[in-house]
Motif scaffolding. Sequence first.
Motif, short mmCIF file in Angstrom:
data_model
loop_
_atom_site.label_atom_id
_atom_site.label_comp_id
_atom_site.label_asym_id
_atom_site.label_seq_id
_atom_site.Cartn_x
_atom_site.Cartn_y
_atom_site.Cartn_z
N LEU A 43 9.08 -8.19 18.95
CA LEU A 43 10.20 -7.71 18.13
C LEU A 43 11.53 -8.15 18.73
O LEU A 43 11.60 -8.56 19.89
N LEU B 90 4.52 -5.25 19.40
CA LEU B 90 3.80 -4.35 18.51
C LEU B 90 2.47 -5.01 18.15
O LEU B 90 2.44 -6.10 17.62
N ALA C 273 -0.39 -5.38 15.92
CA ALA C 273 -0.73 -5.05 14.52
C ALA C 273 -2.22 -5.26 14.24
O ALA C 273 -2.74 -4.73 13.26
N PRO D 226 -2.55 3.95 6.43
CA PRO D 226 -1.15 4.24 6.09
C PRO D 226 -0.27 3.01 6.22
O PRO D 226 -0.67 2.00 6.80
N GLY E 119 2.10 0.41 7.61
CA GLY E 119 2.31 -0.03 8.98
C GLY E 119 1.06 -0.05 9.84
O GLY E 119 1.12 -0.35 11.03
N SER E 120 -0.10 0.23 9.25
CA SER E 120 -1.34 0.31 10.04
C SER E 120 -1.94 -1.07 10.34
O SER E 120 -2.83 -1.18 11.17
N GLY E 121 -1.46 -2.11 9.64
CA GLY E 121 -1.95 -3.46 9.92
C GLY E 121 -2.76 -4.09 8.80
O GLY E 121 -3.40 -5.13 9.00
N LYS E 122 -2.71 -3.50 7.60
CA LYS E 122 -3.50 -4.03 6.48
C LYS E 122 -3.04 -5.43 6.08
O LYS E 122 -3.86 -6.34 5.93
N SER E 123 -1.73 -5.59 5.88
CA SER E 123 -1.22 -6.91 5.47
C SER E 123 -1.49 -7.94 6.56
O SER E 123 -1.89 -9.08 6.25
P1 ADP Z 1 0.55 -2.45 6.46
O1 ADP Z 1 0.19 -3.60 5.58
O2 ADP Z 1 -0.62 -1.57 6.78
O3 ADP Z 1 1.72 -1.67 5.97
P2 ADP Z 1 1.49 -4.48 8.31
O4 ADP Z 1 0.34 -5.34 8.66
O5 ADP Z 1 2.46 -4.97 7.32
O6 ADP Z 1 0.95 -3.04 7.88
O7 ADP Z 1 2.28 -4.12 9.61
C1 ADP Z 1 1.66 -3.63 10.80
C2 ADP Z 1 2.72 -3.49 11.86
O8 ADP Z 1 3.15 -4.79 12.27
C3 ADP Z 1 3.95 -2.75 11.37
O9 ADP Z 1 4.44 -1.96 12.42
C4 ADP Z 1 4.90 -3.87 11.03
O10 ADP Z 1 6.23 -3.45 11.15
C5 ADP Z 1 4.54 -4.93 12.06
N1 ADP Z 1 4.79 -6.29 11.56
C6 ADP Z 1 4.18 -6.89 10.53
N2 ADP Z 1 4.60 -8.15 10.38
C7 ADP Z 1 5.52 -8.36 11.35
C8 ADP Z 1 6.33 -9.48 11.73
N3 ADP Z 1 6.26 -10.64 11.08
N4 ADP Z 1 7.14 -9.32 12.78
C9 ADP Z 1 7.19 -8.16 13.46
N5 ADP Z 1 6.47 -7.08 13.15
C10 ADP Z 1 5.64 -7.17 12.12
#
Ligand code: ADP
Length: 225
Positions: free
Chosen positions: A15, A21, A23, A42, A44-48
């Motif tokens: 960050l 962090l 993920a 939930p 921010g859990s890492g789904k995306s």
């Molecule tokens: P979800 O899809 O469950 O909401 P994400 O996979 O988007 O979760 O995010 C998981 C964590 O990783 C979150 O804390 C998010 O802020 C962080 N995150 C996701 N993508 C990035 C990135 N490109 N840079 C920094 N932090 C990221």
Amino acid sequence: GVAVSLRSVSKTYRLGDGSTLTAADGIDLDLGAGRFTAVVGPSGSGKSTLLHLIGAIDEPDSGTITVGEQEVTSLGRRALADYRSTIGFVFQQFHLIPALTLLDNVIAPLVGRRVAFDRHERARELLEAVGLGDRHASLPSQLSGGQQQRVAIARALVAGPGLLLADEPTGNLDSHTAGEILALLANLQRTHGTTVVMATHDPSVADRADRVVAIRDGRLDPAPA
Ligand code: ADP
Ligand code: ADP
């Protein structure tokens, strides 16, 4: 559809303030070919992140990801681009191109690519399959949200993917429309054997898949399904 397998997959973001962090934290996961799996957790859990890693939009720091015959984590630049073009993506925001007709939106992923089929015919068939056969000349702005997501699903299928990744596909839809989109995804998966992985924060949406995997703080729930 294709099988998906993850072994000890981790991804840590650095960050802006110098902190990190994690993920994806040592993810092991096997998804059978042709299954419809929901990843629930939930915000921010890492789904995306998980979907982006499987789709090679993002690269893990460690671990291996295998999709069908391909070990995605060992592909070079060019092979990666080819791999990405064999996957369908559906997002919460429909991301249709406003100036293009529905037909041209569905064909858009094929622009500049050689394909062995008639792209217009294929796009019409897909619009038919998602219940919008008579709307091919409409513009996205003339459609409801649920209809726009149907078009996005048709577009995701145009290259005949073995794997469809859907990130909160019902996140912008009312629950009735969401139910219709989920039924459509399940039906496409059943009739064409496409492997579907869907991320959602909503347990009632996840329940519509044939398998539910829970994620929290980048870790999968130990309970195997
Ligand atoms: P979800 O899809 O469950 O909401 P994400 O996979 O988007 O979760 O995010 C998981 C964590 O990783 C979150 O804390 C998010 O802020 C962080 N995150 C996701 N993508 C990035 C990135 N490109 N840079 C920094 N932090 C990221
Ligand atoms: P059919 O009943 O003829 O199989 P559908 O109306 O379900 O047709 O689909 C129309 C077209 O869309 C066909 O060319 C089919 O191959 C393609 N198609 C539909 N769903 C998928 C999918 N999930 N993956 C790949 N192609 C699909």
